[in-house]
Design an enzyme around this catalytic site. Sequence first.
Site, PDB file in Angstrom:
ATOM      1  N   CYS A 155     -26.054   0.269 -12.035  1.00  0.00           N
ATOM      2  CA  CYS A 155     -25.129   1.437 -12.128  1.00  0.00           C
ATOM      3  C   CYS A 155     -26.043   2.757 -12.722  1.00  0.00           C
ATOM      4  O   CYS A 155     -26.626   2.455 -13.897  1.00  0.00           O
ATOM      5  CB  CYS A 155     -24.133   1.120 -13.089  1.00  0.00           C
ATOM      6  SG  CYS A 155     -22.919   2.322 -13.772  1.00  0.00           S
TER       7      CYS A 155
ATOM      8  N   TYR B 255      -6.381   6.457   4.341  1.00  0.00           N
ATOM      9  CA  TYR B 255      -6.499   5.346   3.413  1.00  0.00           C
ATOM     10  C   TYR B 255      -5.639   4.031   3.691  1.00  0.00           C
ATOM     11  O   TYR B 255      -6.391   2.990   3.346  1.00  0.00           O
ATOM     12  CB  TYR B 255      -6.118   5.718   1.920  1.00  0.00           C
ATOM     13  CG  TYR B 255      -6.001   4.680   0.979  1.00  0.00           C
ATOM     14  CD1 TYR B 255      -6.946   4.158   0.318  1.00  0.00           C
ATOM     15  CD2 TYR B 255      -4.723   4.058   0.691  1.00  0.00           C
ATOM     16  CE1 TYR B 255      -6.919   2.999  -0.335  1.00  0.00           C
ATOM     17  CE2 TYR B 255      -4.941   2.977  -0.182  1.00  0.00           C
ATOM     18  CZ  TYR B 255      -5.912   2.508  -0.560  1.00  0.00           C
ATOM     19  OH  TYR B 255      -5.820   1.345  -1.340  1.00  0.00           O
TER      20      TYR B 255
ATOM     21  N   CYS C 116     -19.510  -5.846 -16.544  1.00  0.00           N
ATOM     22  CA  CYS C 116     -19.629  -5.369 -15.121  1.00  0.00           C
ATOM     23  C   CYS C 116     -20.688  -6.190 -14.320  1.00  0.00           C
ATOM     24  O   CYS C 116     -21.878  -6.231 -14.803  1.00  0.00           O
ATOM     25  CB  CYS C 116     -19.843  -3.899 -15.284  1.00  0.00           C
ATOM     26  SG  CYS C 116     -19.798  -3.236 -13.414  1.00  0.00           S
TER      27      CYS C 116
ATOM     28  N   CYS D 197     -18.446  -2.070 -19.925  1.00  0.00           N
ATOM     29  CA  CYS D 197     -19.723  -2.105 -18.863  1.00  0.00           C
ATOM     30  C   CYS D 197     -20.348  -3.254 -19.001  1.00  0.00           C
ATOM     31  O   CYS D 197     -20.832  -4.130 -18.409  1.00  0.00           O
ATOM     32  CB  CYS D 197     -20.605  -1.038 -19.430  1.00  0.00           C
ATOM     33  SG  CYS D 197     -19.820   0.967 -19.061  1.00  0.00           S
TER      34      CYS D 197
ATOM     35  N   ASP E  80      -9.796   4.504  -2.843  1.00  0.00           N
ATOM     36  CA  ASP E  80      -8.630   4.936  -3.604  1.00  0.00           C
ATOM     37  C   ASP E  80      -9.201   5.594  -5.156  1.00  0.00           C
ATOM     38  O   ASP E  80     -10.351   5.752  -4.970  1.00  0.00           O
ATOM     39  CB  ASP E  80      -7.569   4.036  -3.972  1.00  0.00           C
ATOM     40  CG  ASP E  80      -7.954   2.908  -5.027  1.00  0.00           C
ATOM     41  OD1 ASP E  80      -9.260   2.717  -5.301  1.00  0.00           O
ATOM     42  OD2 ASP E  80      -7.404   1.900  -5.300  1.00  0.00           O
TER      43      ASP E  80
ATOM     44  N   GLU F   7       0.905  -1.075   0.026  1.00  0.00           N
ATOM     45  CA  GLU F   7      -0.098   0.168  -0.127  1.00  0.00           C
ATOM     46  C   GLU F   7       0.810   1.209   0.007  1.00  0.00           C
ATOM     47  O   GLU F   7       0.483   2.222  -0.694  1.00  0.00           O
ATOM     48  CB  GLU F   7      -0.923   0.026   1.197  1.00  0.00           C
ATOM     49  CG  GLU F   7      -1.901  -1.010   1.059  1.00  0.00           C
ATOM     50  CD  GLU F   7      -3.053  -0.990  -0.013  1.00  0.00           C
ATOM     51  OE1 GLU F   7      -3.086   0.378  -0.571  1.00  0.00           O
ATOM     52  OE2 GLU F   7      -3.851  -1.616  -0.364  1.00  0.00           O
TER      53      GLU F   7
END
Length: 347
Positions: A214, A128, A208, A205, A146, A45
């Site tokens: 969405c 974060y 997804c 998409c 993020d 990270e």
Amino acid sequence: MRESAQSADLLEWYDRHARELPWRISPGARRAGIVPDPYRVWLSEIMLQQTTVAAVKAYFEKFTARWPTVVELANAQDADVMAAWAGLGYYARARNLLKCARVVRDAFGGVFPDTHDALIELPGVGRYTAAAVASIAFDRSEVVVDGNVERVMARLFDEHQPLPGAKTVLTEYAASLTPDLRPGDYAQAVMDLGATICTPKRPACGLCPWRRNCAAWDAGTAEELPKKTPKKKKPIRHGIAYVARRVDGAILLERRPDSGLLGGMLGWPGSDWIEGTPEEATPIRAEWKTLNGEARHTFTHFHLRLTVKTALVPMDRKPLRGEFVDQADFSPADLPTVMRKAFDLSR
């Protein structure tokens, strides 16, 4: 226990499509009882801050091969760690990496604390990173946001408020979906979704798992989001880098101050970096030759243009700044990127 149909759909997708990353425990391995190493999660990270996965992989593998535990990293020499970090950029991360490792060694017996509140007190660990380590390493239900997650949330909720102003509302959206069940896998799943499906350009998409939920897909606005406030034009600063070689091949280097850009890194002695014409700051008396071309590099807040000057000096000449390093002990790979660019010009 908090779990939505959406989080369940995403976890099902993640079980099939999770990226294989050197710091990650696969979903199948986690179900088999293999738990992540907090050291590897934390190290990844820190390295991934403002740096791509592709760039980090080799550095991560080099670090963990050389320093496989946080205690071994804490016991390392500063110069060795800074040299191993060279080229990864944002060098304050490397300094904080050592500070954090030493706090974990000295205050926690070499064991990372397992809560967000304790993690955030460690050097170099912000909100974060604390959330990511608590979630991924310890499976705590933390909201991990993020850039990938911001993009996913902006599209999922068709949020048109531009970043960075939209960060608060996007975090609220992310919090509303974060489950208590498998939160570590879920956090990585949203990041993977953004990295592989909900990409900045031409999102896939049709593949997804969240398409039916969405709002941006329904509105036809996915490729417009997230919106961003226009950035100010970066200024251009100029400087001089002096590359001096002694007749025996030794090279004159200077370690930069711990604070500031490239803090603690070895590099060429040079002038200040300013937006006008830099003043000469020769580190040793010599006949300096100005090379054609410039070493160019972009930092977060400005572009840098370095004029490179070279000289060959006799054995008995003493530098005003820096010290000579034997040719056998010098490796260009130990230099930060901008200094390596100057070296490449000088060869």
